[in-house]
Design a protein around this motif. Structure first.
Motif, short mmCIF file in Angstrom:
data_model
loop_
_atom_site.label_atom_id
_atom_site.label_comp_id
_atom_site.label_asym_id
_atom_site.label_seq_id
_atom_site.Cartn_x
_atom_site.Cartn_y
_atom_site.Cartn_z
N GLU A 1 4.39 10.13 4.90
CA GLU A 1 5.54 10.50 5.75
C GLU A 1 6.82 10.59 4.90
N ALA A 2 6.96 9.64 3.99
CA ALA A 2 8.15 9.66 3.12
C ALA A 2 8.14 10.92 2.25
N MET A 3 6.96 11.27 1.73
CA MET A 3 6.86 12.48 0.89
C MET A 3 7.20 13.73 1.70
N HIS A 4 6.78 13.75 2.96
CA HIS A 4 7.12 14.91 3.82
C HIS A 4 8.63 15.05 3.93
N ILE A 5 9.31 13.93 4.07
CA ILE A 5 10.78 13.99 4.21
C ILE A 5 11.41 14.57 2.94
N PHE A 6 10.90 14.12 1.78
CA PHE A 6 11.47 14.63 0.53
C PHE A 6 11.10 16.08 0.27
N GLU A 7 9.95 16.48 0.85
CA GLU A 7 9.51 17.86 0.60
C GLU A 7 10.06 18.84 1.63
N SER A 8 10.66 18.27 2.72
CA SER A 8 11.12 19.20 3.80
C SER A 8 12.51 19.78 3.48
N SER B 1 0.85 -1.21 0.00
CA SER B 1 0.00 0.00 0.00
C SER B 1 0.88 1.25 0.00
N CYS B 2 1.99 1.18 0.72
CA CYS B 2 2.95 2.30 0.72
C CYS B 2 3.54 2.46 -0.68
N ALA B 3 3.97 1.37 -1.28
CA ALA B 3 4.58 1.44 -2.60
C ALA B 3 3.61 1.99 -3.63
N TYR B 4 2.34 1.58 -3.53
CA TYR B 4 1.33 2.04 -4.49
C TYR B 4 1.13 3.55 -4.36
N HIS B 5 0.90 4.01 -3.11
CA HIS B 5 0.59 5.43 -2.93
C HIS B 5 1.79 6.30 -3.25
N LEU B 6 2.98 5.85 -2.83
CA LEU B 6 4.20 6.64 -3.08
C LEU B 6 4.58 6.62 -4.56
N GLY B 7 4.47 5.44 -5.14
CA GLY B 7 4.84 5.31 -6.56
C GLY B 7 3.94 6.14 -7.45
N LYS B 8 2.67 6.21 -7.06
CA LYS B 8 1.69 6.97 -7.86
C LYS B 8 1.85 8.48 -7.60
N SER B 9 2.10 8.84 -6.32
CA SER B 9 2.17 10.28 -5.98
C SER B 9 3.50 10.91 -6.39
N ARG B 10 4.56 10.08 -6.37
CA ARG B 10 5.90 10.61 -6.68
C ARG B 10 6.58 9.72 -7.71
N PRO B 11 6.12 9.85 -8.97
CA PRO B 11 6.70 9.02 -10.04
C PRO B 11 8.17 9.34 -10.32
N ASP B 12 8.66 10.44 -9.70
CA ASP B 12 10.07 10.81 -9.89
C ASP B 12 10.99 10.03 -8.95
N LEU B 13 10.41 9.40 -7.91
CA LEU B 13 11.24 8.71 -6.93
C LEU B 13 11.53 7.28 -7.36
N LYS B 14 12.79 6.85 -7.17
CA LYS B 14 13.18 5.46 -7.47
C LYS B 14 12.87 4.63 -6.22
N ILE B 15 11.82 3.84 -6.30
CA ILE B 15 11.33 3.06 -5.17
C ILE B 15 11.73 1.60 -5.38
N THR B 16 12.42 1.04 -4.39
CA THR B 16 12.90 -0.35 -4.50
C THR B 16 12.31 -1.16 -3.35
N ILE B 17 11.54 -2.19 -3.70
CA ILE B 17 10.92 -3.05 -2.68
C ILE B 17 11.80 -4.28 -2.50
N ILE B 18 12.12 -4.61 -1.28
CA ILE B 18 12.88 -5.82 -0.97
C ILE B 18 11.97 -6.77 -0.21
N GLU B 19 11.76 -7.94 -0.76
CA GLU B 19 10.83 -8.91 -0.16
C GLU B 19 11.55 -10.25 0.02
N ALA B 20 11.53 -10.74 1.27
CA ALA B 20 12.30 -11.95 1.59
C ALA B 20 11.72 -13.20 0.94
N ASN B 21 10.40 -13.28 0.89
CA ASN B 21 9.79 -14.49 0.30
C ASN B 21 9.89 -14.48 -1.22
N VAL B 22 9.83 -15.68 -1.79
CA VAL B 22 9.69 -15.74 -3.25
C VAL B 22 8.35 -15.08 -3.61
#
Ligand code: 48N
Length: 311
Positions: free
Chosen positions: A304-311, A82-103
């Protein structure tokens, strides 16, 4: 005269090599394929090494490029996605990398509760389902998605289709990069990764060193259970950035869900915590088989992540 196929050693009779030797006519980008399901289905030719190279080139280029990411999200469960979806959609300029332990990404969101498949989502989180286009039955104060996998597969497909989002599954975060920032504070500045099968086998081999990904913001969504549950919360304690774990409290849906959403925050400089990992960090209640807080917490983590980038 071009040699005939019979002149070519069996091991070298691959279509690509045969084309290169002019044994079979090179194509002009069209292939003699057929979708005749009555016994004459024909594929375009392939050289086995082409498959390897197609995967290797793309995966390792992606690893090389994402060694420097803007945001790393640890854990692709309902909160992390849900974080990746909202952030990826709101800030298409950010390089978002998801790390997932499971296959298989998705965490606990492939099932509702006790291996039953329907997923309960309390209002107002149903609005996120509507945004995603996930159908549900309305039961008044909550809605029910007929199969949890319908939510998880839908959000996964949308997140992975975003050009600025990549996911490395079967890959574990086995440490955090923690550096002193210009204000002299210990700041999380990225993650330490390894193939999950390696991370789970450090006791069987020595010196299987990891890889690293740097990022000014890390969102940790590693859940409260599983082989690596609450990974970052536990690491904050062992790294001296958190005095002790709050330890998740008993089930109380009405207390747990708002506590998780409202508690979603930057728990250490550079580290935003979301989802059920927070229950271990803060000592909040668990909510059991209802997922609205995971979605809303993930969205809040994105904000919260967007606030950090915008601050
Ligand atoms: O689904 P989870 O475990 O975590 P959340 O917070 O996204 O969702 C929690 C939710 O499924 C519940 O627990 C429900 C609401 N029940 C509550 C209750 O009271 O029982 O996903 C975490 C993901 C998993 O896919 C893990 O494989 C992954 O994080 N993960 C990691 N990935 C990479 N590196 C790690 N160190 C790591 N640790 C966990």
């Amino acid at each position: 005269m071009a040699p005939s196929v019979a002149d070519i050693p069996e091991a070298e009779q691959s279509p690509i090599l045969l084309m290169k030797r002019n044994v079979i006519p090179a194509t002009n980008g069209t292939y003699d394929v057929s979708e005749n399901y009555e016994g004459d289905y024909r594929f375009a030719p392939i050289e086995e090494a082409q498959v390897s190279r197609a995967m290797i080139k793309r995966y390792f280029n992606m690893m090389y490029e994402r060694a420097i990411s803007d945001v790393v999200i640890v854990g692709a469960g309902s909160a992390g996605l849900s974080c990746a979806y909202h952030l990826g959609k709101s800030r298409p300029d950010l390089k978002i990398t998801i790390i997932e332990a499971n296959v298989a990404p998705g965490g606990g969101a492939w099932l509702g509760g006790q291996l039953m498949t329907p997923m309960v989502v309390r209002k107002p989180a149903d609005r996120f389902l509507t945004e995603l286009g996930v159908p549900f039955e309305d039961e008044g104060p909550f809605v029910v998605v007929k199969h949890a996998a319908l939510f998880t597969s839908t959000i996964l497909s949308k997140v992975l289709a975003m050009p600025n989002v990549v996911m490395m599954n079967a890959t574990a975060v086995e440490d955090l990069i923690i550096r002193e920032d210009f204000q002299g504070r210990q700041r999380v500045s990225g993650v330490v990764t390894n193939w999950t099968l390696v991370a789970l086998n450090h006791d069987t081999q020595s010196c299987m060193d990891p890889n690293v990904i740097t990022a000014p913001v890390v969102v940790t969504a590693t859940g409260h259970d599983g082989p690596m549950g609450a990974f970052s919360a536990k690491r904050l304690v062992s790294a001296g950035l958190l005095k002790e774990l709050g330890n998740m409290r008993g089930l109380d849906m009405n207390r747990a869900e708002p506590a998780i959403v409202n508690g979603t925050r930057e728990v250490a400089p550079g580290l935003i915590m979301t989802g059920m990992e927070l229950s271990e960090h803060d000592g909040s209640n668990r909510m059991g088989p209802t997922f609205g807080a995971m979605m809303a917490s993930g969205i809040k983590a994105a904000r919260e992540a967007m606030h950090i980038f915008e601050s």
